[in-house]
Design an enzyme around this catalytic site. Structure first.
Site, PDB file in Angstrom:
ATOM      1  N   GLU A   1       0.801  -1.239   0.000  1.00 18.29           N
ATOM      2  CA  GLU A   1       0.000   0.000   0.000  1.00 18.29           C
ATOM      3  C   GLU A   1       0.825   1.275   0.000  1.00 18.29           C
ATOM      4  O   GLU A   1       0.539   2.228   0.746  1.00 18.29           O
ATOM      5  CB  GLU A   1      -0.986  -0.004   1.174  1.00 18.29           C
ATOM      6  CG  GLU A   1      -2.002  -1.108   1.049  1.00 18.29           C
ATOM      7  CD  GLU A   1      -3.219  -0.939   1.948  1.00 18.29           C
ATOM      8  OE1 GLU A   1      -3.263   0.010   2.734  1.00 18.29           O
ATOM      9  OE2 GLU A   1      -4.152  -1.769   1.825  1.00 18.29           O
TER      10      GLU A   1
ATOM     11  N   GLU B   1      -5.800  -8.388  -0.029  1.00 16.70           N
ATOM     12  CA  GLU B   1      -6.497  -7.999   1.212  1.00 16.70           C
ATOM     13  C   GLU B   1      -7.907  -7.588   0.847  1.00 16.70           C
ATOM     14  O   GLU B   1      -8.135  -6.999  -0.231  1.00 16.70           O
ATOM     15  CB  GLU B   1      -5.818  -6.815   1.921  1.00 16.70           C
ATOM     16  CG  GLU B   1      -4.627  -7.171   2.741  1.00 16.70           C
ATOM     17  CD  GLU B   1      -4.053  -5.994   3.522  1.00 16.70           C
ATOM     18  OE1 GLU B   1      -4.847  -5.210   4.092  1.00 16.70           O
ATOM     19  OE2 GLU B   1      -2.822  -5.876   3.544  1.00 16.70           O
TER      20      GLU B   1
HETATM   21  C1  BG6 Z   1      -4.540  -2.441   5.023  1.00 14.98           C
HETATM   22  C2  BG6 Z   1      -3.174  -2.749   5.570  1.00 14.98           C
HETATM   23  O1  BG6 Z   1      -4.565  -1.144   4.597  1.00 14.98           O
HETATM   24  O2  BG6 Z   1      -5.616  -2.464   5.923  1.00 14.98           O
HETATM   25  C3  BG6 Z   1      -3.180  -3.686   6.789  1.00 14.98           C
HETATM   26  O3  BG6 Z   1      -2.369  -3.303   4.571  1.00 14.98           O
HETATM   27  C4  BG6 Z   1      -4.299  -3.274   7.723  1.00 14.98           C
HETATM   28  O4  BG6 Z   1      -1.922  -3.641   7.372  1.00 14.98           O
HETATM   29  C5  BG6 Z   1      -5.622  -3.390   6.983  1.00 14.98           C
HETATM   30  O5  BG6 Z   1      -4.343  -4.005   8.901  1.00 14.98           O
HETATM   31  C6  BG6 Z   1      -6.846  -3.102   7.843  1.00 14.98           C
HETATM   32  O6  BG6 Z   1      -6.738  -1.832   8.433  1.00 14.98           O
HETATM   33  P1  BG6 Z   1      -6.811  -1.659  10.014  1.00 14.98           P
HETATM   34  O7  BG6 Z   1      -6.490  -0.231  10.251  1.00 14.98           O
HETATM   35  O8  BG6 Z   1      -8.190  -2.032  10.392  1.00 14.98           O
HETATM   36  O9  BG6 Z   1      -5.804  -2.566  10.597  1.00 14.98           O
END
Ligand code: BG6
Length: 478
Positions: free
Chosen positions: A165, A378
């Site tokens: 990201e 993700e």
């Molecule tokens: C993504 C990241 O943007 O979102 C992760 O790559 C992150 O590292 C995930 O955990 C979810 O976001 P958050 O803030 O809920 O952990």
């Protein structure tokens, strides 16, 4: 639910899930690991730090066995830079062995590791030395690190991801996560860093192709389609500009070897144009990623900027808690437009979008623009799961979320978009970047609270058994 149309996912579709080292691994001071910028992060009030996380460091065998039990074909994970090169320069054999053991465990179960080289955890020693990515020497530091990985894991890893990201770090100005010795950077400084990071990734891709000819390598931005809030032509233009700066600036650089003209002229107008050396463009042109990996958490809706929307800068400067809403306000700039909520898109309890149609649209857009195979690395539903007195977690909201998104992938496949894998966030519970361990994403519950480590027991959620069936049926039983 049974899919009604043409039901099959490709035969070798990479079903799996994701984690990142600093959010999952723990063992922050073990095995000669160096200090990373994440080890020094001040957690938001009420949230834990990352020192123990889910203690995958000690539980990796059990964790990978659980992934195998779900039937994973792939596991997207990251390597902690500071475990490999604690001071940024000298190799730590213990760190090398730690990941070797993880890869061995994966291969034991025929799980393909998909490995992110950098996921937000730069060694602090490099920041102490260079200050931030503004210093070009960071490029060499990253490439030297990547070289060690390619050399040591040539036979273990066939899918590499360069930089998690990157676009979000730059777009939201999240210099604290990215690694910097100060809190704020101007746009000019941010884009200068973006350029250095892109050159670093391009050089890593070239190196990977040289050293590991059978491996594939890709960038891993967070991508989403950008909807204009209304059919007002200014909303349309704002959405397009937002999309170019948020998404295509990064992918065009690495896939096409050039920056989008619209972005360069925007940066010029803003007096935020970065500088480059002639050879940088050769690196970008020769990067040739083999595929595109991307994280997807729902569409952005953009409204053109109106004068009265200007953020109160004084108020912002006085805010102590630099959380994500603070950062999103900073990202709202008159010339880009602003991200607003969308009445047609549902939200999770943590106010995250649930936008499966946007995933189909994003897959189509990416494939049309770049013609490269795609994998989702993700996508997921962060919620507060409740452990029932009889030790179960009934997370039907997560099942529902994932089901809708898998159907969205299927819709893109039906249009002949080449998608070869789906790895939602996260395989097992881990620590959220800014919201501690209450906001859970995993198929497996980890028994700990923010300030009580408890027994860290792994407990299969309802979604675990559901995903197991999805994988077993290659996506036909949802
Ligand atoms: C993504 C990241 O943007 O979102 C992760 O790559 C992150 O590292 C995930 O955990 C979810 O976001 P958050 O803030 O809920 O952990």
């Amino acid at each position: 639910m049974q899919i009604t149309q043409n039901t099959s996912f490709p035969k070798h579709f990479l079903w799996g899930a994701s984690t990142s080292s600093f959010q999952f691994e723990g063992g922050a001071t073990l095995g000669n690991k160096g200090i990373s910028v994440q080890d020094l992060q001040q957690p938001n009030p009420g949230c834990c730090d990352f020192s123990v996380a889910s203690d995958h460091y000690h539980h990796y065998k059990e964790d990978i066995a659980l992934m195998a039990e779900m039937g994973f074909k792939a596991y997207r994970m990251s390597i902690a830079w500071s475990r490999i090169l604690p001071d940024g320069f000298h190799l730590n054999p213990e760190g090398i062995n730690f990941y070797k053991n993880i890869f061995n465990e994966c291969h034991r179960y025929h799980i393909e590791p998909i490995v992110t080289i950098f996921h937000f955890d730069i060694p602090q020693a490099l920041i102490d030395l260079y200050g931030s990515w503004l210093d070009r020497r960071m490029i060499d530091a990253y490439v030297d690190y990547a070289k060690q990985l390619f050399k040591h894991y040539k036979d273990d890893v066939h899918y590499w991801l360069t930089f998690n990201e990157q676009n979000m770090l730059i777009f939201f100005g999240a210099v604290d996560i990215m690694g910097s010795n100060r809190m704020f950077h101007s746009d000019k400084e941010l884009y200068q860093q973006a350029h250095h990071q892109l050159v670093a990734q391009a050089r890593a891709m070239i190196l990977c192709h040289e050293l590991c000819p059978t491996a594939k390598i890709a960038p891993v931005p967070n991508i989403t389609c950008c909807y204009p809030k209304t059919c007002h032509p200014l909303d349309y233009i704002a959405a397009k500009r937002f999309c170019d700066l948020r998404n295509y600036f990064y992918l065009d650089a690495l896939v096409k070897g050039q920056y989008p003209t619209t972005c360069l002229s925007y940066l010029q107008q803003q007096e935020a144009m970065f500088t480059w050396e002639a050879k940088d463009m050769d690196y970008l042109k020769n990067a040739h990623p083999d595929f595109i990996a991307f994280n997807y958490y729902g569409g952005a809706t953009i409204e053109h900027w109106k004068k009265e929307d200007a953020p109160n800068l004084e108020q912002l400067q006085n805010m102590e808690n630099h959380d994500i809403s603070f950062l999103s306000i900073l990202a709202q700039k008159p010339s880009i437009g602003k991200s607003v909520s969308n009445e047609y898109i549902a939200k999770t309890s943590y106010n995250m979008n649930i936008d499966p149609i946007g995933l189909t649209a994003t897959l189509i857009d990416l494939y049309d623009r770049y013609h490269l195979p795609l994998i989702i690395t993700e996508n997921g539903c962060g919620c507060e799961d409740e452990l029932t007195p009889d030790g179960c977690i009934h997370d039907d909201y997560r099942i529902d979320y994932l089901r809708q998104h898998i159907l969205a992938v299927k819709a893109a496949l039906d249009l002949n978009v080449d998608v070869f894998g789906y790895c939602p966030w996260s395989a097992i519970d881990l620590i959220s970047t800014r919201e501690g361990c209450r906001k859970r994403y995993g198929f497996v519950y980890v028994n700990r609270d923010d300030f009580d480590i408890k027994d860290l027991k792994r407990i299969r959620k309802d979604s675990f058994y559901w995903y197991q069936k999805v994988i077993q049926s290659n996506g036909s039983q949802l």
